[in-house]
Design an enzyme around this catalytic site. Structure first.
Site, PDB file in Angstrom:
ATOM      1  N   ASP A  15     -30.513  67.062 136.821  1.00 36.54           N
ATOM      2  CA  ASP A  15     -29.735  68.299 136.892  1.00 36.54           C
ATOM      3  C   ASP A  15     -29.984  68.907 138.263  1.00 36.54           C
ATOM      4  O   ASP A  15     -31.030  69.528 138.486  1.00 36.54           O
ATOM      5  CB  ASP A  15     -30.191  69.291 135.821  1.00 36.54           C
ATOM      6  CG  ASP A  15     -29.736  68.911 134.421  1.00 36.54           C
ATOM      7  OD1 ASP A  15     -28.524  68.845 134.198  1.00 36.54           O
ATOM      8  OD2 ASP A  15     -30.602  68.701 133.554  1.00 36.54           O
ATOM      9  N   ARG A  67     -33.875  70.330 140.366  1.00 34.55           N
ATOM     10  CA  ARG A  67     -34.976  69.438 139.959  1.00 34.55           C
ATOM     11  C   ARG A  67     -35.533  68.610 141.106  1.00 34.55           C
ATOM     12  O   ARG A  67     -36.416  67.790 140.893  1.00 34.55           O
ATOM     13  CB  ARG A  67     -34.497  68.484 138.860  1.00 34.55           C
ATOM     14  CG  ARG A  67     -33.682  69.097 137.741  1.00 34.55           C
ATOM     15  CD  ARG A  67     -34.452  70.083 136.903  1.00 34.55           C
ATOM     16  NE  ARG A  67     -33.718  70.442 135.698  1.00 34.55           N
ATOM     17  CZ  ARG A  67     -33.850  71.586 135.047  1.00 34.55           C
ATOM     18  NH1 ARG A  67     -34.675  72.509 135.510  1.00 34.55           N
ATOM     19  NH2 ARG A  67     -33.156  71.841 133.951  1.00 34.55           N
ATOM     20  N   LYS A  92     -19.721  70.046 133.428  1.00 32.23           N
ATOM     21  CA  LYS A  92     -20.216  70.569 132.147  1.00 32.23           C
ATOM     22  C   LYS A  92     -19.844  72.057 132.027  1.00 32.23           C
ATOM     23  O   LYS A  92     -19.463  72.667 133.022  1.00 32.23           O
ATOM     24  CB  LYS A  92     -21.731  70.365 132.051  1.00 32.23           C
ATOM     25  CG  LYS A  92     -22.541  71.052 133.172  1.00 32.23           C
ATOM     26  CD  LYS A  92     -23.992  70.632 133.173  1.00 32.23           C
ATOM     27  CE  LYS A  92     -24.774  71.351 134.247  1.00 32.23           C
ATOM     28  NZ  LYS A  92     -26.163  70.863 134.351  1.00 32.23           N
ATOM     29  N   HIS A 123     -29.761  76.613 123.981  1.00 36.28           N
ATOM     30  CA  HIS A 123     -31.105  76.052 123.842  1.00 36.28           C
ATOM     31  C   HIS A 123     -31.802  76.631 122.605  1.00 36.28           C
ATOM     32  O   HIS A 123     -32.616  75.958 121.973  1.00 36.28           O
ATOM     33  CB  HIS A 123     -31.954  76.363 125.079  1.00 36.28           C
ATOM     34  CG  HIS A 123     -31.558  75.595 126.292  1.00 36.28           C
ATOM     35  ND1 HIS A 123     -30.514  75.979 127.102  1.00 36.28           N
ATOM     36  CD2 HIS A 123     -32.070  74.469 126.843  1.00 36.28           C
ATOM     37  CE1 HIS A 123     -30.398  75.120 128.090  1.00 36.28           C
ATOM     38  NE2 HIS A 123     -31.326  74.192 127.959  1.00 36.28           N
ATOM     39  N   ASP A 174     -24.920  67.237 125.837  1.00 37.03           N
ATOM     40  CA  ASP A 174     -26.017  68.009 126.405  1.00 37.03           C
ATOM     41  C   ASP A 174     -27.281  67.566 125.673  1.00 37.03           C
ATOM     42  O   ASP A 174     -27.212  66.780 124.709  1.00 37.03           O
ATOM     43  CB  ASP A 174     -25.748  69.509 126.209  1.00 37.03           C
ATOM     44  CG  ASP A 174     -26.478  70.382 127.227  1.00 37.03           C
ATOM     45  OD1 ASP A 174     -27.433  69.885 127.864  1.00 37.03           O
ATOM     46  OD2 ASP A 174     -26.094  71.543 127.392  1.00 37.03           O
TER      47      ASP A 174
END
Length: 431
Positions: free
Chosen positions: A132, A140, A231, A244, A317
């Protein structure tokens, strides 16, 4: 008169003889077949129709190798090299997702990606090595790499070319580090700062602006040989709930979805998007079952495949997010529901037990006949085609010195500053 008739008969015989000679006729051929005769055809018995190499690759795969291609897995920092190697050998995993927990710096990241490629060299297909890297709050890459700003600032810059150049720079650095897939850009239309998860990560609250910058970002990655994965389809913008922690229920109607959320995704598909990430998002006013889109045939088949004409990879995801599995269904059953709805690749970022559970559930469903091998082949065929299109290799040429010369460069840092400057000079160009 009799003499003339004889002459005419003689001429007729000559003409008929010439005709029969031309077509290689035998005397015993029945006269009624003359009308159907054609000149001799070229011999084609020894000619072979070329076989599509992608179909050949698919046919050569075992069931286990096909199932492995459906998986992109992550692993914690405590997982040993031997265990990761074992997962590749046992489950033929199609790809991995990397986080900063997996490396300390650029050199250790390159060492890890090199090892992953080497451990996979006995498997028939190369790995997806994914990350990501949106820039800003979701980044990242190791500390030596360029830290580009959030997508919101690119939207504020109002410069499509700047967005594409930024994505090209990100792609250059990712490729030098051994990465070939980036889960970006965000195509969610986010107008309210109350959406704390995505406000900074989204280009704009205007659908056309999101589409414009999103396509520029996608194309920039592709120019560097990086598979871009826009996305979070169908659109995570109109909610304050973080998937999440729980399943967002977005209470919009179909008309709003068409005119706002789907605009960037429709544009991306029209511009050749090869993959799309699906969010764990429910739309009760559109799908009466209120399933997360990752498990909804209506969203994956009826809308994404049929209405929008998407032919690329459908990727979930992270399936460990709380928004994926409800209280009334097991993780394994949810996996099967997703695959039946149309998912091609399952992203499972952390837990080995869940990774094995997904693989085992799919294998059992195919062996029991609940899922046909034709359905499995359809997904694997798409994966093979994309890996071939992007020229993925079992052992790509990776070099420490080359990597050092391509990440965190002065040119990329200047580009970062250009984004900051332009976003400040156009503070109202995008909502």
């Amino acid at each position: 008169m009799k003499h003339k008739w004889s002459i005419m008969m003689g001429v007729g015989a000559l003409i008929m003889g010439a005709f029969l000679y031309t077509y290689n006729f035998k005397p015993e051929t029945p006269i009624e077949k003359i009308d159907s005769l054609e000149p001799p055809k070229k011999q084609t018995e020894n000619l072979q129709v070329p076989v599509d190499p992608v179909i050949e690759q698919l046919a050569a795969l075992s069931l286990e190798e096909k199932l492995g291609q459906l998986m992109i897995w992550g692993f914690e920092e405590s997982v040993s090299s031997e265990r990761i190697q074992g997962l590749i050998q046992e489950y033929k995993v199609g790809g991995f997702i990397l986080f900063q927990r997996n490396y300390q710096d650029a050199a250790s990241m390159l060492q890890l990606t090199t090892q992953l490629y080497q451990w996979n060299r006995d498997n028939p297909l190369p790995l997806f090595i994914s990350i990501d890297e949106e820039g800003g709050s979701v980044s990242r890459v190791p500390r030596e790499a360029t830290k580009f700003p959030d997508a919101r600032l690119l939207g504020l810059s109002n410069d499509d070319n700047l967005t594409q150049r930024t994505a090209m720079a990100i792609g250059t650095e990712l490729k030098a580090l051994g990465v070939n897939v980036n889960f970006a850009p965000v195509l969610d239309v986010v107008s309210s700062k109350k959406n704390q998860l995505l406000y900074k990560r989204a280009f704009s609250g205007n659908p056309s602006d999101v589409a414009r910058h999103g396509i520029s970002f996608m194309k920039g990655l592709e120019k560097q040989g990086i598979l871009s994965v826009p996305k979070h389809f169908p659109g995570h913008g109109d909610t304050q709930v973080d998937s999440h922690g729980s399943l967002p229920r977005i209470m919009i109607d179909r008309e709003t979805l068409e005119e706002r959320e789907l605009v960037p995704f429709r544009t991306a598909i029209g511009n050749g998007a090869d993959a799309i990430m699906i969010g764990h998002l429910a739309f009760p006013n559109i799908d009466p079952q209120a399933l997360p889109a990752t498990r909804s045939r209506l969203f994956l088949q009826d809308i994404l495949r049929q209405e929008l004409g998407f032919e690329g990879l459908i990727i979930t995801d992270d399936m460990e997010m709380a928004g994926y599995v409800g209280k009334d269904i097991s993780f394994e059953e949810a996996v099967l529901q997703s695959f039946e709805a149309g998912v091609d690749i399952f992203l499972i970022c952390h837990t080995e037990d869940l990774q094995k559970g997904a693989y085992t559930a799919l294998k059992k469903a195919i062996e029991d006949g609940r899922i046909s091998e034709e359905r499995l082949n359809a997904s694997v065929l798409r994966i093979i085609k994309i890996k071939e299109k992007y020229g993925l290799q079992q052992e790509p040429w990776l070099n420490l010195e080359d990597m050092k010369n391509k990440i965190g460069t002065p040119e990329h840092k200047e580009l970062r500053q250009e984004i900051l400057n332009k976003s400040k000079s156009n503070p109202s160009s995008s909502s």
